[in-house]
Design an enzyme around this catalytic site. Structure first.
Site, PDB file in Angstrom:
ATOM      1  N   SER A 201       0.879  -1.094  -0.061  1.00  0.00           N
ATOM      2  CA  SER A 201       0.219  -0.108   0.072  1.00  0.00           C
ATOM      3  C   SER A 201       0.967   1.082  -0.116  1.00  0.00           C
ATOM      4  CB  SER A 201      -0.815   0.255   1.227  1.00  0.00           C
ATOM      5  OG  SER A 201      -0.006   0.238   2.298  1.00  0.00           O
TER       6      SER A 201
ATOM      7  N   LYS B 153       0.774   4.158   6.533  1.00  0.00           N
ATOM      8  CA  LYS B 153       0.153   5.311   5.672  1.00  0.00           C
ATOM      9  C   LYS B 153       0.774   6.801   6.165  1.00  0.00           C
ATOM     10  CE  LYS B 153      -3.003   2.093   4.062  1.00  0.00           C
ATOM     11  NZ  LYS B 153      -2.134   0.643   4.244  1.00  0.00           N
TER      12      LYS B 153
END
Lengths: 205, 205
Positions: B124, B161
């Site tokens: 990701s 993230k």
DNA sequence: AAAAATACTGAATATATGTACAGTATAATA
DNA sequence: TATTATACTGTACATATATTCAGTATTTTT
């Protein structure tokens, strides 16, 4: 030195951590407690395997008679590794003027030993997770295989790319970024010098 | 620290020499043998005196449980940092069962100090150059700024993230991969726990 | 397909080891 | 002067510890 298994590595780490914490080596029972084994013989067999492979020595009969064998290439497991930045055309990579600074790092930090850090310029390998200003741990070698990330010298420029041998005389240097083109080298016409290959990467942010 | 006597100094030296030679501390009997004592209690009383004066510590009941107390001559710049792999839901990140192994690394290796390495799962964050199995150096902190790469806990899952605060009550966790969606968190409804932020990255290949 | 290595549990045991107790003697301290 | 610390010998014992033996199961190597 044979290869160590992951469980044996855990036991070896456990011994080192115990040593750092207490100042003396663990007993079989201590290792069991730390790693969740239920039988002292679990620790015992791992210890014997580690001894056989040369990672530790065990003094027979002595309690806590474990010592970790430090058989590194260098007596000290730390070293100052040079960080190579912009390489001036024509100059040897490791020439003093190319060394930006040094980084202290354990010798056995990456899977293989290595010789220097190369500071990455550009984004030609970004899809391989290599970004600008990343530091690539470079092992000096000409023994490279297809798929290796190599540090190559072309027309006095240093570049980092995937290595692909297409035929005995054709080598392709392949970027990991669709905005860049493959570099096709005909070894009969062009000169290609492989500086080494990447064995690891370091990023500071 | 009280004054040491000459005999106590001999015992202390004996312990240090034995440690250098074997890698583990001596028993009472070993000390007797080295220094010519005929009773283990000779060593015992000296050890107790050294302990009382703060030169050594003795782990009660443990064999060879002697450690020399370092007067902090040189602060050691090395540490064993845990590598955290898959984190079981609900368990504290640094719980022992999550520690895959440890890596010896200088304390000042990255710009900031850090607490552990997190092994990355998934892609990701690939456009930020963070690939599967990379090791992120994590500093435990809740003091994160916009743009920081954070290690966050959402529904007992750990995720890496970019951190973006949209408003006092809305936080977005932004991946670096177009195939992944932003995670929008309303702090009034959902629970967000910031484990820490990335201060570096390590890749072994 | 057989052998060896890995990765354990579980029980048993000889011995390695810490530690307490009983003494003796001298020097330092309160 | 009484007390405490130092510096030992010698014996004894509970337990901490290494180590062996007997199993089971899986993976790797030959």
């Amino acid at each position: 030195m044979k290869e160590i298994t992951s469980q044996q590595q855990r036991v070896l780490d456990c011994i080192q951590i115990y040593l750092n914490k207490t100042g003396f080596p663990p007993t079989r029972a201590d290792i069991c407690k730390e790693l969740g084994f239920k039988s002292p013989n679990s620790a015992e067999t791992h210890l014997r395997a580690l001894e056989k492979k040369g990672f530790i020595s065990i003094e027979s009969g002595a309690s806590r008679g474990i010592s970790i064998i430090n058989n590194q290439e260098y007596p000290i497991d730390d070293n100052e590794y040079p960080v190579i930045g912009l390489v001036a055309a024509g100059s040897p990579t490791l020439a003093e003027e190319n060394v930006e600074r040094t980084i202290n790092c354990p010798n056995s930090f990456f899977e293989s030993d290595f010789d220097y850090f190369l500071k990455v310029k550009g984004l030609s390998m970004k899809d391989a997770g290599i970004m600008e200003d990343d530091l690539i741990a470079v092992k000096k070698t000409t023994d490279v295989k297809n798929g290796d990330i190599v540090i190559a010298r072309l027309d006095d420029e240093v570049t980092v790319k995937f290595f692909k041998r297409k035929s005995p005389k054709i080598v392709e240097l392949e970027p990991a970024n669709e905005e860049f083109q493959n570099i096709v080298i005909n070894l009969e016409q062009d000169e290609l010098y492989i500086e080494g290959k990447s064995v690891g990467l370091l990023r500071k942010n």
